[in-house]
Design a protein around this motif. Structure first.
Motif, mmCIF file in Angstrom:
data_model
loop_
_atom_site.group_PDB
_atom_site.id
_atom_site.type_symbol
_atom_site.label_atom_id
_atom_site.label_comp_id
_atom_site.label_asym_id
_atom_site.label_seq_id
_atom_site.Cartn_x
_atom_site.Cartn_y
_atom_site.Cartn_z
ATOM 1 N N ALA A 1 -8.671 -14.105 -22.769
ATOM 2 C CA ALA A 1 -7.365 -13.783 -22.169
ATOM 3 C C ALA A 1 -7.391 -14.163 -20.692
ATOM 4 O O ALA A 1 -7.432 -13.302 -19.811
ATOM 5 N N PRO A 2 -7.380 -15.435 -20.394
ATOM 6 C CA PRO A 2 -7.608 -15.900 -19.021
ATOM 7 C C PRO A 2 -6.428 -15.629 -18.090
ATOM 8 O O PRO A 2 -5.307 -15.364 -18.520
ATOM 9 N N GLY A 3 -6.729 -15.698 -16.800
ATOM 10 C CA GLY A 3 -5.696 -15.590 -15.780
ATOM 11 C C GLY A 3 -5.942 -14.476 -14.794
ATOM 12 O O GLY A 3 -5.863 -14.671 -13.586
ATOM 13 N N HIS A 4 -6.237 -13.279 -15.305
ATOM 14 C CA HIS A 4 -6.366 -12.137 -14.402
ATOM 15 C C HIS A 4 -7.624 -12.235 -13.546
ATOM 16 O O HIS A 4 -7.577 -12.058 -12.329
ATOM 17 N N LEU A 5 -8.757 -12.471 -14.183
ATOM 18 C CA LEU A 5 -10.036 -12.546 -13.503
ATOM 19 C C LEU A 5 -11.005 -13.287 -14.402
ATOM 20 O O LEU A 5 -10.860 -13.244 -15.628
ATOM 21 N N ALA A 6 -11.974 -13.951 -13.808
ATOM 22 C CA ALA A 6 -12.990 -14.621 -14.623
ATOM 23 C C ALA A 6 -13.608 -13.632 -15.606
ATOM 24 O O ALA A 6 -13.958 -12.512 -15.241
ATOM 25 N N GLY A 7 -13.695 -14.043 -16.874
ATOM 26 C CA GLY A 7 -14.296 -13.202 -17.894
ATOM 27 C C GLY A 7 -13.353 -12.203 -18.520
ATOM 28 O O GLY A 7 -13.795 -11.362 -19.303
ATOM 29 N N HIS A 8 -12.059 -12.289 -18.217
ATOM 30 C CA HIS A 8 -11.124 -11.311 -18.775
ATOM 31 C C HIS A 8 -10.951 -11.556 -20.272
ATOM 32 O O HIS A 8 -10.605 -12.650 -20.710
ATOM 33 N N ILE A 9 -11.212 -10.503 -21.071
ATOM 34 C CA ILE A 9 -11.102 -10.588 -22.525
ATOM 35 C C ILE A 9 -10.297 -9.405 -23.050
ATOM 36 O O ILE A 9 -10.218 -8.352 -22.416
ATOM 37 N N ASN A 10 -9.698 -9.583 -24.209
ATOM 38 C CA ASN A 10 -8.953 -8.551 -24.908
ATOM 39 C C ASN A 10 -9.600 -8.309 -26.261
ATOM 40 O O ASN A 10 -10.519 -9.046 -26.664
ATOM 41 N N ILE A 11 -9.127 -7.302 -26.982
ATOM 42 C CA ILE A 11 -9.627 -7.022 -28.321
ATOM 43 C C ILE A 11 -8.461 -6.812 -29.267
ATOM 44 O O ILE A 11 -7.497 -6.105 -28.948
ATOM 45 N N SER A 12 -8.536 -7.440 -30.433
ATOM 46 C CA SER A 12 -7.579 -7.206 -31.504
ATOM 47 C C SER A 12 -8.278 -6.428 -32.609
ATOM 48 O O SER A 12 -9.367 -6.794 -33.048
ATOM 49 N N VAL A 13 -7.643 -5.335 -33.048
ATOM 50 C CA VAL A 13 -8.217 -4.479 -34.085
ATOM 51 C C VAL A 13 -7.277 -4.465 -35.285
ATOM 52 O O VAL A 13 -6.090 -4.164 -35.154
ATOM 53 N N LYS A 14 -7.823 -4.801 -36.455
ATOM 54 C CA LYS A 14 -7.054 -4.732 -37.694
ATOM 55 C C LYS A 14 -7.209 -3.326 -38.253
ATOM 56 O O LYS A 14 -8.239 -2.981 -38.832
ATOM 57 N N VAL A 15 -6.176 -2.500 -38.099
ATOM 58 C CA VAL A 15 -6.309 -1.098 -38.475
ATOM 59 C C VAL A 15 -5.851 -0.815 -39.903
ATOM 60 O O VAL A 15 -6.242 0.191 -40.495
ATOM 61 N N THR A 16 -5.003 -1.674 -40.461
ATOM 62 C CA THR A 16 -4.676 -1.640 -41.881
ATOM 63 C C THR A 16 -4.499 -3.080 -42.325
ATOM 64 O O THR A 16 -4.526 -4.006 -41.512
ATOM 65 N N ASP A 17 -4.268 -3.290 -43.622
ATOM 66 C CA ASP A 17 -4.125 -4.645 -44.130
ATOM 67 C C ASP A 17 -3.022 -5.422 -43.414
ATOM 68 O O ASP A 17 -3.111 -6.640 -43.250
ATOM 69 N N ASP A 18 -1.969 -4.720 -43.006
ATOM 70 C CA ASP A 18 -0.829 -5.411 -42.413
ATOM 71 C C ASP A 18 -0.506 -4.923 -41.009
ATOM 72 O O ASP A 18 0.605 -5.126 -40.518
ATOM 73 N N ARG A 19 -1.457 -4.297 -40.336
ATOM 74 C CA ARG A 19 -1.182 -3.779 -38.999
ATOM 75 C C ARG A 19 -2.342 -4.059 -38.061
ATOM 76 O O ARG A 19 -3.501 -3.770 -38.372
ATOM 77 N N HIS A 20 -2.000 -4.639 -36.913
ATOM 78 C CA HIS A 20 -2.991 -4.921 -35.877
ATOM 79 C C HIS A 20 -2.601 -4.203 -34.586
ATOM 80 O O HIS A 20 -1.419 -4.036 -34.285
ATOM 81 N N VAL A 21 -3.615 -3.798 -33.823
ATOM 82 C CA VAL A 21 -3.418 -3.267 -32.475
ATOM 83 C C VAL A 21 -4.145 -4.194 -31.515
ATOM 84 O O VAL A 21 -5.297 -4.568 -31.742
ATOM 85 N N TYR A 22 -3.438 -4.561 -30.448
ATOM 86 C CA TYR A 22 -3.989 -5.504 -29.473
ATOM 87 C C TYR A 22 -4.215 -4.776 -28.155
ATOM 88 O O TYR A 22 -3.273 -4.263 -27.542
ATOM 89 N N LEU A 23 -5.470 -4.715 -27.719
ATOM 90 C CA LEU A 23 -5.853 -4.053 -26.482
ATOM 91 C C LEU A 23 -5.879 -5.106 -25.379
ATOM 92 O O LEU A 23 -6.757 -5.964 -25.341
ATOM 93 N N ALA A 24 -4.876 -5.025 -24.479
ATOM 94 C CA ALA A 24 -4.585 -6.134 -23.578
ATOM 95 C C ALA A 24 -5.260 -6.039 -22.218
ATOM 96 O O ALA A 24 -5.087 -6.944 -21.390
ATOM 97 N N GLY A 25 -6.016 -4.972 -21.955
ATOM 98 C CA GLY A 25 -6.682 -4.882 -20.661
ATOM 99 C C GLY A 25 -5.693 -5.012 -19.524
ATOM 100 O O GLY A 25 -4.643 -4.374 -19.499
ATOM 101 N N ASP A 26 -6.007 -5.910 -18.579
ATOM 102 C CA ASP A 26 -5.125 -6.154 -17.437
ATOM 103 C C ASP A 26 -4.379 -7.478 -17.558
ATOM 104 O O ASP A 26 -4.013 -8.086 -16.540
ATOM 105 N N ALA A 27 -4.136 -7.911 -18.776
ATOM 106 C CA ALA A 27 -3.325 -9.121 -18.938
ATOM 107 C C ALA A 27 -1.962 -8.926 -18.290
ATOM 108 O O ALA A 27 -1.362 -9.861 -17.764
ATOM 109 N N PHE A 28 -1.466 -7.691 -18.328
ATOM 110 C CA PHE A 28 -0.280 -7.320 -17.568
ATOM 111 C C PHE A 28 -0.427 -5.857 -17.162
ATOM 112 O O PHE A 28 -1.109 -5.087 -17.830
#
Length: 319
Positions: free
Chosen positions: A218-245
């Protein structure tokens, strides 16, 4: 309340939020247009991800550690900088949040940092057995690579992370999932790359090889900035965006990324690369339009509406 899911291919994943302090931001440094004197108190959210494979083996991950509970333990330049971020509270911290649900830091296999800014690093020494994972370029910041940054705080603690237990992910443009310099410290870490595993995300790392937990470049904010996507059910994802915004109005398009001039007249931005940060926000916006739940690290509205999703919280139901 916890969120979990299982299908025929992946293990079970649970996701909980963890409190990790609150601090106050001058809004003009993050969004535009805005009244110059506007300030906002925000959380520094961390998250507990627990993955059980088909054999029942549980791997526990904490994503970000938030504020350091004793701010006197920050390096002096950071202590000086955070005087501009008061009022501030540092309790409960991640350790206390884990305890509320019956876990200790020794139960945590991995600590993954979205990036190494002061309000995300917490207290690494609290996790003596955990492996730390950072994005590509994060370790260079410790040796002064961020000294020319304007807007974001450019000081990074050189001794922040334990060398023998730290993984730096490789350049996302390359094929390897983990930097070869640190691969010897990894055990049972699946580095399968899944470049097309998730729509709109060009560079991802599938942690468990089952699509349930993805580390996302997830580039832009700072070198090494990464996010995490978690598949919590078959059809549902949660995206942890850190400081992307730092403000949901950037995601909705109501506001633009803020800039300002420092005392020397230089244009500053909280993001190291404003254009790339805007492109990352655009990708995340498309995820949300596709039905993905997006959670940024400093979202007070999400925190207020989701107290039931913090680790160890039990919501009593009326008979």
């Amino acid at each position: 309340m916890e969120t979990s899911g299982r299908d025929s291919e992946s293990g079970t994943v649970t996701l909980h939020a963890l409190s990790a302090g609150h601090f106050t931001l001058p809004e003009y440094q993050f969004i535009s247009p805005v009244v110059e004197t506007a300030r906002r108190t925000v959380p520094s959210l961390a998250f507990l991800i627990q993955h059980a494979n088909k054999s029942g083996r549980i791997t526990r991950i904490v994503f970000d550690l938030g504020l350091r509970r004793d701010t006197n333990r920050y390096a002096e330049p950071i202590r000086k900088y955070i005087t501009t971020r008061r009022p501030m509270t540092t309790r409960p911290d991640v350790v206390e949040g884990l305890a509320r649900g019956g876990l200790t830091p020794r139960d945590i296999d991995y600590v993954i940092y979205s990036h190494v800014h002061w309000d995300h690093i917490g207290e690494p020494r609290d996790f003596p057995d955990s492996i730390f994972i950072v994005g590509y370029g994060a370790l260079d910041l410790r040796s002064g690579a961020g000294a020319k940054l304007r807007g974001g705080h450019p000081f990074f603690e050189h001794d922040l992370l334990p060398e023998s237990r730290t993984i730096e992910l490789s350049d996302p443009k390359e094929e390897r999932g983990v930097s070869s310099a640190h691969q010897s410290s990894v055990q049972n870490f699946d580095t399968t790359r899944a470049l097309t595993a998730f729509k709109h995300l060009p560079n991802t790392l599938d942690l468990f090889g089952d699509g349930s937990v993805l580390i996302v470049d997830a580039p832009g904010h700072l070198a090494g900035h990464i996010n995490i996507s978690v598949k919590v059910t078959d059809d549902r994802h949660v995206y942890l965006a850190g400081d992307a915004f730092h403000d949901r109005r950037l995601l909705t398009g109501e506001k633009d990324i803020g800039t300002w001039r420092d005392v020397e007249g230089h244009v500053c931005c909280i993001h190291a690369d404003r254009q790339t940060a805007a492109e990352t926000i655009d990708r995340i916006r498309k995820l949300e339009l596709d039905g993905v739940e997006v959670i940024a690290a400093h979202d007070p509205e999400w925190e207020n509406l989701n107290q039931c999703r913090f680790f160890g919280v039990t919501i009593e139901t009326q008979p």
